[in-house]
Scaffold this motif. Structure first.
Motif, short mmCIF file in Angstrom:
data_model
loop_
_atom_site.label_atom_id
_atom_site.label_comp_id
_atom_site.label_asym_id
_atom_site.label_seq_id
_atom_site.Cartn_x
_atom_site.Cartn_y
_atom_site.Cartn_z
N ILE A 195 0.89 -0.99 0.02
CA ILE A 195 0.16 0.12 0.14
C ILE A 195 0.87 1.23 0.15
O ILE A 195 1.83 1.40 1.06
CB ILE A 195 -0.88 0.05 1.17
CG1 ILE A 195 -1.76 -1.32 1.23
CG2 ILE A 195 -1.90 1.27 1.43
CD1 ILE A 195 -2.66 -1.36 2.51
N ALA A 196 0.66 2.32 -1.02
CA ALA A 196 1.60 3.29 -1.13
C ALA A 196 1.17 4.30 -0.08
O ALA A 196 -0.11 4.48 0.07
CB ALA A 196 1.59 3.88 -2.46
N MET A 197 2.09 5.09 0.25
CA MET A 197 1.65 6.20 1.32
C MET A 197 1.65 7.43 0.50
O MET A 197 2.10 7.37 -0.79
CB MET A 197 2.60 6.29 2.60
CG MET A 197 2.74 5.15 3.40
SD MET A 197 3.75 5.37 4.67
CE MET A 197 2.93 6.17 6.03
N GLN A 198 1.40 8.76 0.98
CA GLN A 198 1.46 9.77 -0.06
C GLN A 198 3.01 10.25 -0.29
O GLN A 198 3.91 9.99 0.71
CB GLN A 198 0.87 11.02 0.62
CG GLN A 198 -0.79 10.52 0.73
CD GLN A 198 -1.65 11.85 0.54
OE1 GLN A 198 -1.09 13.02 0.94
NE2 GLN A 198 -2.82 11.67 -0.03
N PRO A 199 3.06 10.91 -1.04
CA PRO A 199 4.81 11.42 -1.25
C PRO A 199 5.26 12.36 -0.43
O PRO A 199 4.33 13.00 0.10
CB PRO A 199 4.64 11.58 -2.82
CG PRO A 199 3.55 12.10 -3.14
CD PRO A 199 2.39 11.27 -2.18
N ALA A 200 6.42 12.44 -0.10
CA ALA A 200 7.17 13.56 0.54
C ALA A 200 8.41 14.04 -0.20
O ALA A 200 8.83 13.40 -0.98
CB ALA A 200 7.58 12.81 1.93
N GLN A 201 9.00 15.03 0.17
CA GLN A 201 10.08 15.28 -0.44
C GLN A 201 11.20 15.51 0.55
O GLN A 201 10.81 16.37 1.78
CB GLN A 201 10.20 16.55 -1.25
CG GLN A 201 11.40 16.82 -2.17
CD GLN A 201 11.21 17.90 -3.45
OE1 GLN A 201 10.69 18.95 -3.13
NE2 GLN A 201 11.62 17.72 -4.45
#
Ligand code: AMP
Ligand code: GLY
Length: 414
Positions: A195-201
């Motif tokens: 399950i993918a989480m939301q992206p971060a930078q």
């Protein structure tokens, strides 16, 4: 359930808050922890480099669930030993943690899984190294094959520097330079489902405008309003799902957190690296935004029960700024008093390199604190984070002033 979290950095402090907030958790233990984590968990001493020490602690506490934070015990195979002793454990086996432990192994799996990454050569001889540098050309990207605590990668226009770094490594990966914004996208896997989480930078360089040396990470933000709207689906389809399928097909399923460091190039997404654990400081912006109860989620991953689960996120933005000690990332100055920790409703201070001294909190590592602000957009979240960090006093410390700045300006312009 009774949970034991292993680790003691800013990432573990954020995980501890997330675990503690889950009503399923009746007792939270952490080892070695830090003074910030002590506010939400019972701390214990442990040698994180010793599998025996970790397994003995889990037995002594008789916990229901163990969560491993840092890479070292994962690569040492502590998860295999904990599972053999009967503990449900969140984290990959020794074989699966090689996705982080060996860059060459990660490249092989990506190749077999058809996952897009930079073209590369693995070299052990000077002649191979020279040939790879000549074929790929500048800018040169030279990576130590093994774990190197954030210091293994050199990106340079200078062939001599590239060659020197390569010769200093036992085994080295030389790869094509990827030109594009970098993002971190994490997937939580039970070995079959991811399950993918939301992206971060993440902001890897020490100084503003991406100047200065590479670090473990000086700040992060999430979400990424500028990123393509289908970035999560695309990464799931092109990177996360094929990697999990390939690891399962090899008989070494990946259970735990698969960290994909991606470059969004003009030719599509390319994997820069995998880690086998939550990122630091990305976790300090993801956990405050995650609504799904964390302990239950990670337990379902550990017990191969993720099918049908989806994540819920707060409709808020988070920005974290790392307060680094003087001298970081080389030799950080430690042992200085830290005062002025902010008490602001939109700010959470995560401890990393802190300790309790005779007269209060003192610094004990390179990345000392990470200060997360949460707000309705990135501008608000930044304002909170910077208001918080500016109140903290630690001799010689520094932080970046431009974390999430461009993204916040662009978001306002939309
Ligand atoms: P890594 O430890 O692999 O994440 O590398 C540290 C940093 O080096 C990355 O965050 C990138 O900024 C840079 N880097 C690594 N590989 C490449 C590449 N192939 N092209 C451009 N930059 C890279
Ligand atoms: N933020 C980079 C890492 O956790 O490796």
């Amino acid at each position: 359930m009774k949970v034991l979290l292993i680790g003691g950095g800013g990432r573990e402090h954020a995980l501890a808050l997330g675990l503690k907030a889950d009503p399923a958790v009746i007792e939270l233990h952490c080892a070695p922890g830090n003074p910030g984590i002590a506010e939400v968990a019972t701390l214990h001493t442990v040698d994180t480099a010793s599998n025996d020490s970790i397994v003995a602690l889990a037995k002594e506490l008789d916990v229901d669930f163990v969560v491993i934070g840092p890479e070292l015990p994962l690569v040492n195979g502590v998860v295999d030993e904990l599972r053999a002793a009967g503990f449900a454990t969140f984290g990959p086996s020794k074989a699966a943690a090689q996705l982080e432990g060996s860059k060459t192994f990660a490249k092989e799996v990506m190749n077999d899984a058809g996952v897009p990454t930079a073209r590369s050569f693995t070299c052990t001889q000077r002649s191979e190294i020279e040939r790879a540098l000549d074929i790929l050309g500048a800018p040169y990207v030279v990576k130590d094959d093994g774990l190197a605590a954030g210091k293994g990668v050199v990106v340079t226009e200078d062939r001599q520097l590239a060659l020197n770094h390569a010769l200093a490594c036992k085994k080295v990966v030389i790869e094509e330079y990827l030109d594009g914004p970098e993002i971190s996208l994490f997937g939580i896997s039970d070995g079959k489902t991811i399950i993918a989480m939301q992206p971060a930078q993440d902001f890897k360089r020490a100084r503003d405008n991406d100047e200065g040396p590479n670090t473990g990470g000086m700040g992060a933000y999430s979400p990424l309003p500028w990123a393509p709207t289908d970035i999560v689906e695309q990464t799931q389809r092109e990177v996360l799902a094929p990697m999990i399928a390939e690891m399962a097909a090899r008989g070494t399923p990946f259970v735990g957190l698969l960290y994909a460091g991606l470059s969004l190039t003009d030719h599509g997404i390319r994997v820069i690296e995998f880690n086998a654990r939550f990122g630091d400081p990305e976790t300090q912006v993801l956990i405050p935004r995650l609504e799904t109860p964390l302990a239950t989620l990670l337990y379902k991953a550990a017990t191969r029960d993720l099918a049908g689960i989806s994540l819920t996120w707060r409709d808020e933005s988070a920005v974290t700024v790392v307060l680094a000690a003087e001298g970081y990332p080389d030799v950080p100055r430690t042992g200085d008093p830290i005062t002025g920790l902010p008490d602001i409703h939109c700010v959470e201070v995560f401890h990393a390199g802190t300790n309790t001294g005779d007269s209060g909190l003192v610094s004990s590592g390179g990345r000392v604190l990470s200060v997360t602000g949460v707000g309705s957009d990135l501008t608000e979240a930044r304002n909170c984070a910077y208001r918080g960090i500016s109140q903290i006093k630690l001799k010689g410390s520094y932080y970046r002033n431009d974390v999430a700045l461009n993204a916040a300006v662009a978001e306002k312009g939309n």
